[in-house]
Design an enzyme around this catalytic site. Structure first.
Site, short mmCIF file in Angstrom:
data_model
loop_
_atom_site.label_atom_id
_atom_site.label_comp_id
_atom_site.label_asym_id
_atom_site.label_seq_id
_atom_site.Cartn_x
_atom_site.Cartn_y
_atom_site.Cartn_z
N ASP A 12 0.86 -1.17 0.00
CA ASP A 12 0.00 0.00 0.00
C ASP A 12 0.91 1.23 0.00
O ASP A 12 2.14 1.12 -0.14
CB ASP A 12 -0.98 -0.02 1.17
N HIS A 13 0.31 2.40 0.17
CA HIS A 13 1.07 3.65 0.13
C HIS A 13 2.11 3.78 1.25
O HIS A 13 3.12 4.45 1.08
CB HIS A 13 0.10 4.84 0.21
N CYS A 69 2.71 -3.49 4.04
CA CYS A 69 1.86 -2.37 4.42
C CYS A 69 2.44 -1.81 5.72
O CYS A 69 3.56 -2.18 6.09
CB CYS A 69 0.39 -2.77 4.55
N THR A 71 1.83 -2.30 8.98
CA THR A 71 2.16 -3.34 9.96
C THR A 71 2.45 -4.69 9.33
O THR A 71 2.98 -5.57 9.98
CB THR A 71 0.99 -3.55 10.96
N GLY A 72 2.05 -4.87 8.09
CA GLY A 72 2.16 -6.17 7.44
C GLY A 72 0.96 -7.06 7.71
O GLY A 72 0.76 -8.06 7.02
N GLN A 73 0.16 -6.69 8.67
CA GLN A 73 -0.96 -7.55 9.09
C GLN A 73 -2.13 -7.52 8.11
O GLN A 73 -2.61 -8.56 7.67
CB GLN A 73 -1.44 -7.16 10.49
N ARG A 136 7.29 -34.64 7.35
CA ARG A 136 6.15 -34.51 8.26
C ARG A 136 5.41 -33.18 8.08
O ARG A 136 4.22 -33.07 8.36
CB ARG A 136 6.59 -34.68 9.71
N HIS A 137 6.13 -32.17 7.58
CA HIS A 137 5.51 -30.86 7.39
C HIS A 137 4.52 -30.88 6.22
O HIS A 137 3.56 -30.12 6.22
CB HIS A 137 6.58 -29.80 7.16
N ARG A 140 1.03 -31.58 7.36
CA ARG A 140 0.42 -30.42 8.02
C ARG A 140 -0.01 -29.35 7.02
O ARG A 140 -1.07 -28.74 7.17
CB ARG A 140 1.39 -29.86 9.06
#
Length: 149
Positions: A12-13, A69, A71-73, A136-137, A140
């Site tokens: 984003d900006h 962005c 926060t990245g969230q 194993r991953h 998952r």
């Protein structure tokens, strides 16, 4: 899954300058960067930018993606709404390596107001330089993918 060396970048900006620095760095590591912007500093909405990059990854046009962005969230949440995307937000290199190695993440999110440029470049490099371990991953990751259906 594609094996190409193309990587989608968007933000984003709030993260234009950091995105451009990350793009230059991953290009120096041998990746073909598909930087889909934005380029102007006017306020824009991170969901559309996260989804646009995620669609390039989900379609196979790009192998990986990095979104940024403040926060990245938020941009990470938007990217994860696209089927086939496993995006994690990372503020340090250990997590960036682990989301690739253990979770087969195909996208990384970074918060431009959380980490500085030097650390962001290290995080991006850890992400693009790490391969999925499988084993194993894989079971998952298959379980995560099944949640989309």
């Amino acid at each position: 899954m594609t094996t190409n060396n193309r990587i989608a970048l968007s933000s984003d900006h709030a993260a234009i300058e950091l995105r451009q620095a990350v793009a230059a760095h991953v290009a120096s590591l041998g990746w073909e960067v598909v930087d889909i912007g934005p380029t102007s500093p006017e306020s824009t909405h991170y969901p559309k930018h996260g989804a646009a990059a995620a669609q390039l990854v989900a379609s196979g046009d790009c192998r990986l993606g990095i979104v940024l962005c403040g926060t990245g969230q938020g941009i990470m949440m938007a990217a994860n709404k696209v089927k086939g995307i496993r995006c994690g937000v990372c503020s340090e290199t250990f997590s960036a390596k682990m989301i690739r190695q253990h979770n087969n993440a195909n996208m990384l999110s970074i918060g431009a107001r959380v980490v500085g440029e030097g650390l962001a470049l290290e995080i991006a490099e850890a992400f693009v330089s790490t391969e999925f371990e499988g084993g194993r991953h894989a079971t998952r990751v298959d379980m995560i993918n099944a949640l989309e259906n």
